[in-house]
Design a protein around this motif. Sequence first.
Motif, PDB file in Angstrom:
ATOM      1  N   GLN A  71       0.838  -1.188   0.000  1.00  0.00           N
ATOM      2  CA  GLN A  71       0.000   0.000   0.000  1.00  0.00           C
ATOM      3  C   GLN A  71       0.874   1.238   0.000  1.00  0.00           C
ATOM      4  O   GLN A  71       1.511   1.536   1.005  1.00  0.00           O
ATOM      5  N   PRO A  72       0.926   1.962  -1.100  1.00  0.00           N
ATOM      6  CA  PRO A  72       1.617   3.255  -1.074  1.00  0.00           C
ATOM      7  C   PRO A  72       0.908   4.168  -0.078  1.00  0.00           C
ATOM      8  O   PRO A  72      -0.308   4.157   0.008  1.00  0.00           O
ATOM      9  N   VAL A  73       1.652   4.910   0.680  1.00  0.00           N
ATOM     10  CA  VAL A  73       1.059   5.750   1.714  1.00  0.00           C
ATOM     11  C   VAL A  73       0.779   7.140   1.166  1.00  0.00           C
ATOM     12  O   VAL A  73       1.664   7.782   0.610  1.00  0.00           O
ATOM     13  N   GLU A  74      -0.431   7.584   1.330  1.00  0.00           N
ATOM     14  CA  GLU A  74      -0.866   8.889   0.825  1.00  0.00           C
ATOM     15  C   GLU A  74      -0.051  10.010   1.453  1.00  0.00           C
ATOM     16  O   GLU A  74       0.179  10.047   2.649  1.00  0.00           O
ATOM     17  N   GLY A  75       0.417  10.917   0.602  1.00  0.00           N
ATOM     18  CA  GLY A  75       1.043  12.135   1.068  1.00  0.00           C
ATOM     19  C   GLY A  75       2.507  12.030   1.447  1.00  0.00           C
ATOM     20  O   GLY A  75       3.106  13.008   1.845  1.00  0.00           O
ATOM     21  N   LYS A  76       3.122  10.883   1.310  1.00  0.00           N
ATOM     22  CA  LYS A  76       4.545  10.755   1.657  1.00  0.00           C
ATOM     23  C   LYS A  76       5.406  11.192   0.487  1.00  0.00           C
ATOM     24  O   LYS A  76       4.991  11.162  -0.660  1.00  0.00           O
ATOM     25  N   GLY A  77       6.638  11.551   0.773  1.00  0.00           N
ATOM     26  CA  GLY A  77       7.561  11.971  -0.271  1.00  0.00           C
ATOM     27  C   GLY A  77       7.943  10.828  -1.191  1.00  0.00           C
ATOM     28  O   GLY A  77       7.849   9.665  -0.830  1.00  0.00           O
ATOM     29  N   VAL A  78       8.386  11.178  -2.358  1.00  0.00           N
ATOM     30  CA  VAL A  78       8.746  10.185  -3.362  1.00  0.00           C
ATOM     31  C   VAL A  78      10.180  10.424  -3.793  1.00  0.00           C
ATOM     32  O   VAL A  78      10.582  11.547  -4.049  1.00  0.00           O
ATOM     33  N   SER A  79      10.967   9.359  -3.854  1.00  0.00           N
ATOM     34  CA  SER A  79      12.313   9.463  -4.394  1.00  0.00           C
ATOM     35  C   SER A  79      12.322   8.764  -5.743  1.00  0.00           C
ATOM     36  O   SER A  79      11.304   8.264  -6.182  1.00  0.00           O
ATOM     37  N   HIS A  80      13.476   8.698  -6.367  1.00  0.00           N
ATOM     38  CA  HIS A  80      13.566   8.049  -7.682  1.00  0.00           C
ATOM     39  C   HIS A  80      13.230   6.566  -7.603  1.00  0.00           C
ATOM     40  O   HIS A  80      12.872   5.957  -8.583  1.00  0.00           O
ATOM     41  N   LYS A  81      13.325   5.941  -6.428  1.00  0.00           N
ATOM     42  CA  LYS A  81      13.090   4.509  -6.295  1.00  0.00           C
ATOM     43  C   LYS A  81      11.662   4.148  -5.909  1.00  0.00           C
ATOM     44  O   LYS A  81      11.230   3.040  -6.140  1.00  0.00           O
ATOM     45  N   PHE A  82      10.936   5.034  -5.301  1.00  0.00           N
ATOM     46  CA  PHE A  82       9.654   4.660  -4.735  1.00  0.00           C
ATOM     47  C   PHE A  82       8.516   5.447  -5.365  1.00  0.00           C
ATOM     48  O   PHE A  82       8.615   6.635  -5.598  1.00  0.00           O
ATOM     49  N   LEU A  83       7.438   4.759  -5.616  1.00  0.00           N
ATOM     50  CA  LEU A  83       6.253   5.389  -6.185  1.00  0.00           C
ATOM     51  C   LEU A  83       5.255   5.661  -5.074  1.00  0.00           C
ATOM     52  O   LEU A  83       5.091   4.853  -4.180  1.00  0.00           O
ATOM     53  N   ASN A  84       4.570   6.784  -5.137  1.00  0.00           N
ATOM     54  CA  ASN A  84       3.439   6.946  -4.235  1.00  0.00           C
ATOM     55  C   ASN A  84       2.172   6.632  -5.010  1.00  0.00           C
ATOM     56  O   ASN A  84       2.225   6.322  -6.194  1.00  0.00           O
ATOM     57  N   PHE A  85       1.038   6.724  -4.364  1.00  0.00           N
ATOM     58  CA  PHE A  85      -0.183   6.256  -5.007  1.00  0.00           C
ATOM     59  C   PHE A  85      -0.647   7.139  -6.152  1.00  0.00           C
ATOM     60  O   PHE A  85      -1.527   6.758  -6.900  1.00  0.00           O
ATOM     61  N   LEU A  86      -0.037   8.298  -6.348  1.00  0.00           N
ATOM     62  CA  LEU A  86      -0.406   9.160  -7.468  1.00  0.00           C
ATOM     63  C   LEU A  86       0.472   8.948  -8.697  1.00  0.00           C
ATOM     64  O   LEU A  86       0.148   9.415  -9.779  1.00  0.00           O
ATOM     65  N   ASP A  87       1.603   8.276  -8.552  1.00  0.00           N
ATOM     66  CA  ASP A  87       2.547   8.102  -9.647  1.00  0.00           C
ATOM     67  C   ASP A  87       2.072   7.065 -10.658  1.00  0.00           C
ATOM     68  O   ASP A  87       1.410   6.093 -10.305  1.00  0.00           O
ATOM     69  N   THR A  88       2.458   7.277 -11.915  1.00  0.00           N
ATOM     70  CA  THR A  88       2.189   6.300 -12.970  1.00  0.00           C
ATOM     71  C   THR A  88       3.492   6.020 -13.711  1.00  0.00           C
ATOM     72  O   THR A  88       4.409   6.835 -13.708  1.00  0.00           O
ATOM     73  N   THR A  89       3.529   4.869 -14.364  1.00  0.00           N
ATOM     74  CA  THR A  89       4.720   4.492 -15.111  1.00  0.00           C
ATOM     75  C   THR A  89       4.359   3.436 -16.153  1.00  0.00           C
ATOM     76  O   THR A  89       3.271   2.860 -16.109  1.00  0.00           O
ATOM     77  N   ASN A  90       5.292   3.172 -17.080  1.00  0.00           N
ATOM     78  CA  ASN A  90       5.027   2.155 -18.095  1.00  0.00           C
ATOM     79  C   ASN A  90       5.249   0.753 -17.505  1.00  0.00           C
ATOM     80  O   ASN A  90       5.705   0.604 -16.371  1.00  0.00           O
ATOM     81  N   LEU A  91       4.944  -0.273 -18.292  1.00  0.00           N
ATOM     82  CA  LEU A  91       5.000  -1.649 -17.804  1.00  0.00           C
ATOM     83  C   LEU A  91       6.406  -2.076 -17.394  1.00  0.00           C
ATOM     84  O   LEU A  91       6.585  -2.688 -16.342  1.00  0.00           O
ATOM     85  N   ASP A  92       7.413  -1.737 -18.192  1.00  0.00           N
ATOM     86  CA  ASP A  92       8.785  -2.129 -17.845  1.00  0.00           C
ATOM     87  C   ASP A  92       9.219  -1.529 -16.516  1.00  0.00           C
ATOM     88  O   ASP A  92       9.788  -2.215 -15.669  1.00  0.00           O
ATOM     89  N   ASN A  93       8.940  -0.247 -16.316  1.00  0.00           N
ATOM     90  CA  ASN A  93       9.310   0.394 -15.056  1.00  0.00           C
ATOM     91  C   ASN A  93       8.497  -0.147 -13.886  1.00  0.00           C
ATOM     92  O   ASN A  93       9.001  -0.272 -12.773  1.00  0.00           O
ATOM     93  N   ALA A  94       7.231  -0.464 -14.119  1.00  0.00           N
ATOM     94  CA  ALA A  94       6.392  -1.046 -13.066  1.00  0.00           C
ATOM     95  C   ALA A  94       6.941  -2.392 -12.627  1.00  0.00           C
ATOM     96  O   ALA A  94       7.036  -2.684 -11.426  1.00  0.00           O
ATOM     97  N   THR A  95       7.338  -3.216 -13.596  1.00  0.00           N
ATOM     98  CA  THR A  95       7.906  -4.529 -13.290  1.00  0.00           C
ATOM     99  C   THR A  95       9.211  -4.388 -12.519  1.00  0.00           C
ATOM    100  O   THR A  95       9.427  -5.078 -11.511  1.00  0.00           O
ATOM    101  N   SER A  96      10.067  -3.483 -12.958  1.00  0.00           N
ATOM    102  CA  SER A  96      11.342  -3.243 -12.271  1.00  0.00           C
ATOM    103  C   SER A  96      11.124  -2.711 -10.863  1.00  0.00           C
ATOM    104  O   SER A  96      11.807  -3.109  -9.922  1.00  0.00           O
ATOM    105  N   TYR A  97      10.183  -1.790 -10.719  1.00  0.00           N
ATOM    106  CA  TYR A  97       9.884  -1.218  -9.413  1.00  0.00           C
ATOM    107  C   TYR A  97       9.492  -2.306  -8.421  1.00  0.00           C
ATOM    108  O   TYR A  97      10.031  -2.384  -7.307  1.00  0.00           O
ATOM    109  N   CYS A  98       8.569  -3.167  -8.819  1.00  0.00           N
ATOM    110  CA  CYS A  98       8.117  -4.217  -7.898  1.00  0.00           C
ATOM    111  C   CYS A  98       9.232  -5.202  -7.581  1.00  0.00           C
ATOM    112  O   CYS A  98       9.407  -5.594  -6.421  1.00  0.00           O
ATOM    113  N   SER A  99       9.997  -5.601  -8.575  1.00  0.00           N
ATOM    114  CA  SER A  99      11.048  -6.592  -8.323  1.00  0.00           C
ATOM    115  C   SER A  99      12.191  -6.041  -7.481  1.00  0.00           C
ATOM    116  O   SER A  99      12.921  -6.801  -6.848  1.00  0.00           O
ATOM    117  N   SER A 100      12.344  -4.715  -7.419  1.00  0.00           N
ATOM    118  CA  SER A 100      13.411  -4.135  -6.602  1.00  0.00           C
ATOM    119  C   SER A 100      12.896  -3.583  -5.271  1.00  0.00           C
ATOM    120  O   SER A 100      13.674  -3.075  -4.468  1.00  0.00           O
TER     121      SER A 100
END
Length: 135
Positions: A21-50
Amino acid sequence: NTSSILKISKKRYLSGVAFHQPVEGKGVSHKFLNFLDTTNLDNATSYCSSLNLKSLTDWRLPTKVELASLIDTSVSAPKIVSELVSTTESLYYWSSTYHGGSNPSRNWAVNFNDGSVGGYSSTVNMHVRCARDGS
């Protein structure tokens, strides 16, 4: 420390699958997505695996069936189980399931605005919710 940015859903929705569960209102760095961020499939897959959340590193993009198990059509948008509603946009979320057909770069996604499931180009930006097996 990812524990200040993300938390793990305690409820299991399908065959012992846990969702982050991404936490609402928290800061985002290059590694972590918050619940408002979107990305393509390759980046989504990489994000979850890392993702390393509370020392758990076996995160992955959920399958179409796993992600669709979160749909709750009895509620207004977002059409998702109540535990995850505060960290869910009423939009599309990537799954790891290949859509098939003539276009090899299409995957299934779930739209939590209306509870539908459809196939989309891997270059489209969508939301991400990672999953893992077990507790």
